[in-house]
Design a protein around this motif. Structure first.
Motif, mmCIF file in Angstrom:
data_model
loop_
_atom_site.group_PDB
_atom_site.id
_atom_site.type_symbol
_atom_site.label_atom_id
_atom_site.label_comp_id
_atom_site.label_asym_id
_atom_site.label_seq_id
_atom_site.Cartn_x
_atom_site.Cartn_y
_atom_site.Cartn_z
ATOM 1 N N GLN A 164 0.958 -1.228 0.048
ATOM 2 C CA GLN A 164 0.067 -0.105 -0.197
ATOM 3 C C GLN A 164 1.095 1.355 -0.465
ATOM 4 O OE1 GLN A 164 -3.645 0.877 2.875
ATOM 5 N NE2 GLN A 164 -3.204 -2.670 2.554
ATOM 6 N N ASP A 165 2.036 1.186 0.899
ATOM 7 C CA ASP A 165 2.560 2.415 1.222
ATOM 8 C C ASP A 165 3.054 2.672 -0.354
ATOM 9 O OD1 ASP A 165 1.563 2.915 3.294
ATOM 10 O OD2 ASP A 165 3.564 2.155 4.033
ATOM 11 N N THR A 166 3.956 1.690 -0.621
ATOM 12 C CA THR A 166 4.562 1.900 -2.285
ATOM 13 C C THR A 166 3.580 2.296 -3.356
ATOM 14 O OG1 THR A 166 6.470 -0.190 -1.573
ATOM 15 C CG2 THR A 166 6.024 0.309 -3.698
ATOM 16 N N LEU A 167 2.584 2.112 -3.222
ATOM 17 C CA LEU A 167 1.678 1.810 -4.733
ATOM 18 C C LEU A 167 1.165 3.800 -4.046
ATOM 19 C CD1 LEU A 167 -0.507 -1.180 -4.665
ATOM 20 C CD2 LEU A 167 1.456 -0.475 -6.336
ATOM 21 N N MET A 191 -7.037 -2.627 -3.594
ATOM 22 C CA MET A 191 -8.269 -1.269 -3.069
ATOM 23 C C MET A 191 -7.853 -0.704 -2.243
ATOM 24 S SD MET A 191 -10.677 -4.974 -2.591
ATOM 25 C CE MET A 191 -11.610 -4.230 -1.409
ATOM 26 N N GLU A 192 -6.885 -0.469 -1.662
ATOM 27 C CA GLU A 192 -7.246 0.586 -0.436
ATOM 28 C C GLU A 192 -6.010 2.041 -1.144
ATOM 29 O OE1 GLU A 192 -8.324 0.168 2.287
ATOM 30 O OE2 GLU A 192 -8.722 -2.081 1.888
ATOM 31 N N CYS A 193 -5.686 1.936 -2.749
ATOM 32 C CA CYS A 193 -4.963 2.678 -3.053
ATOM 33 C C CYS A 193 -5.713 2.900 -4.357
ATOM 34 C CB CYS A 193 -3.669 1.992 -3.292
ATOM 35 S SG CYS A 193 -2.175 1.955 -2.147
ATOM 36 N N MET A 194 -7.250 2.104 -4.235
ATOM 37 C CA MET A 194 -7.803 3.383 -5.967
ATOM 38 C C MET A 194 -8.520 4.043 -5.934
ATOM 39 S SD MET A 194 -9.046 -1.431 -7.525
ATOM 40 C CE MET A 194 -9.026 -0.180 -8.754
ATOM 41 N N ASN A 195 -8.967 5.006 -6.708
ATOM 42 C CA ASN A 195 -9.870 5.768 -6.935
ATOM 43 C C ASN A 195 -11.470 5.722 -7.024
ATOM 44 O OD1 ASN A 195 -7.835 7.115 -6.695
ATOM 45 N ND2 ASN A 195 -7.372 7.005 -8.814
ATOM 46 N N ASN A 196 -12.005 6.571 -6.639
ATOM 47 C CA ASN A 196 -13.451 6.289 -6.066
ATOM 48 C C ASN A 196 -13.515 6.125 -7.341
ATOM 49 O OD1 ASN A 196 -15.515 6.490 -5.307
ATOM 50 N ND2 ASN A 196 -16.304 8.622 -6.943
ATOM 51 N N LEU A 197 -14.996 4.730 -8.156
ATOM 52 C CA LEU A 197 -15.287 4.280 -9.482
ATOM 53 C C LEU A 197 -14.180 3.710 -9.907
ATOM 54 C CD1 LEU A 197 -16.988 7.390 -10.649
ATOM 55 C CD2 LEU A 197 -18.372 5.364 -9.191
ATOM 56 N N GLY A 198 -13.382 3.259 -9.059
ATOM 57 C CA GLY A 198 -12.260 1.830 -9.599
ATOM 58 C C GLY A 198 -13.145 0.730 -10.516
ATOM 59 N N GLY A 216 -6.783 -18.124 7.130
ATOM 60 C CA GLY A 216 -7.179 -16.953 7.238
ATOM 61 C C GLY A 216 -6.420 -15.660 6.641
ATOM 62 N N LYS A 217 -5.972 -15.710 5.691
ATOM 63 C CA LYS A 217 -5.269 -14.403 4.776
ATOM 64 C C LYS A 217 -6.016 -13.122 4.140
ATOM 65 C CE LYS A 217 -1.383 -16.523 3.980
ATOM 66 N NZ LYS A 217 -1.667 -17.163 2.359
ATOM 67 N N LEU A 218 -5.998 -12.445 4.236
ATOM 68 C CA LEU A 218 -6.837 -11.023 4.309
ATOM 69 C C LEU A 218 -7.479 -10.787 2.502
ATOM 70 C CD1 LEU A 218 -4.718 -8.031 5.708
ATOM 71 C CD2 LEU A 218 -6.942 -9.265 6.226
ATOM 72 N N TYR A 219 -8.308 -10.669 2.168
ATOM 73 C CA TYR A 219 -8.992 -10.477 0.919
ATOM 74 C C TYR A 219 -9.902 -9.626 1.192
ATOM 75 C CZ TYR A 219 -7.818 -15.301 0.525
ATOM 76 O OH TYR A 219 -6.483 -16.591 0.322
ATOM 77 N N ALA A 220 -10.631 -9.410 -0.045
ATOM 78 C CA ALA A 220 -11.149 -8.127 -0.405
ATOM 79 C C ALA A 220 -11.756 -7.318 1.025
ATOM 80 C CB ALA A 220 -12.791 -8.199 -1.107
ATOM 81 N N ASN A 221 -12.186 -5.979 1.175
ATOM 82 C CA ASN A 221 -12.901 -5.155 2.315
ATOM 83 C C ASN A 221 -14.023 -4.840 1.523
ATOM 84 O OD1 ASN A 221 -13.477 -3.399 3.911
ATOM 85 N ND2 ASN A 221 -11.032 -2.992 4.586
ATOM 86 N N SER A 222 -15.351 -4.967 1.935
ATOM 87 C CA SER A 222 -16.586 -4.644 1.498
ATOM 88 C C SER A 222 -17.299 -3.679 1.589
ATOM 89 C CB SER A 222 -17.277 -5.737 2.441
ATOM 90 O OG SER A 222 -17.663 -5.561 3.458
ATOM 91 N N MET A 223 -16.491 -2.651 2.850
ATOM 92 C CA MET A 223 -16.234 -1.314 3.277
ATOM 93 C C MET A 223 -15.435 0.229 2.330
ATOM 94 S SD MET A 223 -16.434 -1.172 7.408
ATOM 95 C CE MET A 223 -16.452 1.208 7.338
ATOM 96 N N THR A 224 -14.451 -1.126 1.776
ATOM 97 C CA THR A 224 -14.077 -0.293 0.997
ATOM 98 C C THR A 224 -14.401 0.137 -0.485
ATOM 99 O OG1 THR A 224 -11.438 -0.628 1.854
ATOM 100 C CG2 THR A 224 -11.490 -0.110 -0.526
#
Length: 293
Positions: A164-167, A191-198, A216-224
């Motif tokens: 995330q920091d690198t992107l 996803m955390e680095c994408m623009n609105n309407l990405g 137990g891996k992280l996948y898509a964040n529904s709130m994002t």
């Protein structure tokens, strides 16, 4: 012959003795069918085998995955019909142009960017006027993406502490389109680095072929998804059977004009097919992995 990432899924349900699926370009050595005379070259999903007996179906479209005559490639290698001028090429073309619909000036991120599909996606993105960022697994691939096929930015994700920091550093204005070839935690971080309407084009899941929900891996964040109004669009090439030759012809034109470069990693010998498949899943190839029988 073509070892492909999705073959990994088939291995989970095949019985011992069943043929592993895969595409081939072959030459007809004996025929009783006028449509496919002896000596002609054909392409089809014949599987991992050195000889095949085929009974072409009646009233069946002569496009992937059915048997079809190899079209005139205008001097390009027949193996291209398994890559840039075949299923991977149309996956890249239609997945980007018709599913994600990038606009000139937007930022496009591609994972597994040095592979058969990702390398084409990035180059088509450049043709369409996008700023293109590629993720790959070693420095050789990163250099190839930057210096040989024109990616604006290429990153070795295995040397990045924080995706995330690198992107956010290399794309401070955000990411508009993400062509996802891997799934898994990478999708979560992008996803955390994408623009609105990405828009996210979900093409492959190499990162999760050997995982389960219990890992137990992280996948898509529904709130994002909700707050950024993101679109996650899954696709495969079967939906474009009626446009198959349109995509192939466009890619061929770009190759012949020099606008699009194609790379292959070729392994010789049918007996080496399993190792070529393993090498491809381990990311040792650049471009399309091919087995020359």
């Amino acid at each position: 012959m073509s070892p492909d990432p999705f073959t990994r899924i088939a291995l989970s349900y095949l019985e011992v003795g069943e043929t592993i699926p895969g595409a081939q370009v072959g030459r007809v050595i004996q025929s009783k069918c006028e449509e496919f005379p002896t000596g002609c070259q054909v392409i089809g999903k014949f599987g991992w085998r050195d000889f095949t007996i085929v009974k072409p179906g009646l009233n069946v479209p002569r496009v992937w995955p059915n048997i079809a005559k190899l079209e005139d490639l205008h001097g390009l290698p027949p193996s291209f019909a398994l890559g840039a001028l075949g299923m991977p090429g149309n996956t890249a073309y239609f997945g980007l142009v018709e599913v994600m619909k990038p606009v000139a000036g937007e930022t496009l991120l591609v994972s597994s960017a040095s592979g058969a599909i990702g390398s084409l996606v990035g180059q088509i993105g450049k043709i369409k006027g996008c700023r293109v960022i590629g993720l790959a697994g070693n420095d050789q691939k990163v250099n190839w993406l930057r210096n040989e096929i024109g990616f604006d930015v290429a990153l070795n994700y295995k040397q990045i502490l924080s995706i995330q920091d690198t992107l956010k550093d290399v794309a401070p204005e955000g990411i508009d389109c993400y062509f996802d070839n891997v799934g898994g935690e990478m999708l979560y971080n992008v996803m955390e680095c994408m623009n609105n309407l990405g828009r996210i084009g979900q093409c492959g899941s190499m990162a999760s072929y050997n995982e389960s929900a219990a890992d137990g891996k992280l996948y898509a964040n529904s709130m994002t998804f909700r707050y950024k109004n993101l679109s996650l669009l899954g696709f495969n090439t079967s939906r474009w059977t009626d446009k198959w030759t349109d995509g192939i012809n466009q890619i061929q034109q770009w190759i012949l004009k020099g606008d699009l470069k194609v790379e292959e990693t070729i392994t010789t010998g049918f007996e080496n097919t399993p190792q070529a498949f393993i090498d491809m899943l381990e990311g040792k190839n650049i471009g399309k992995q091919i087995v020359k029988v």
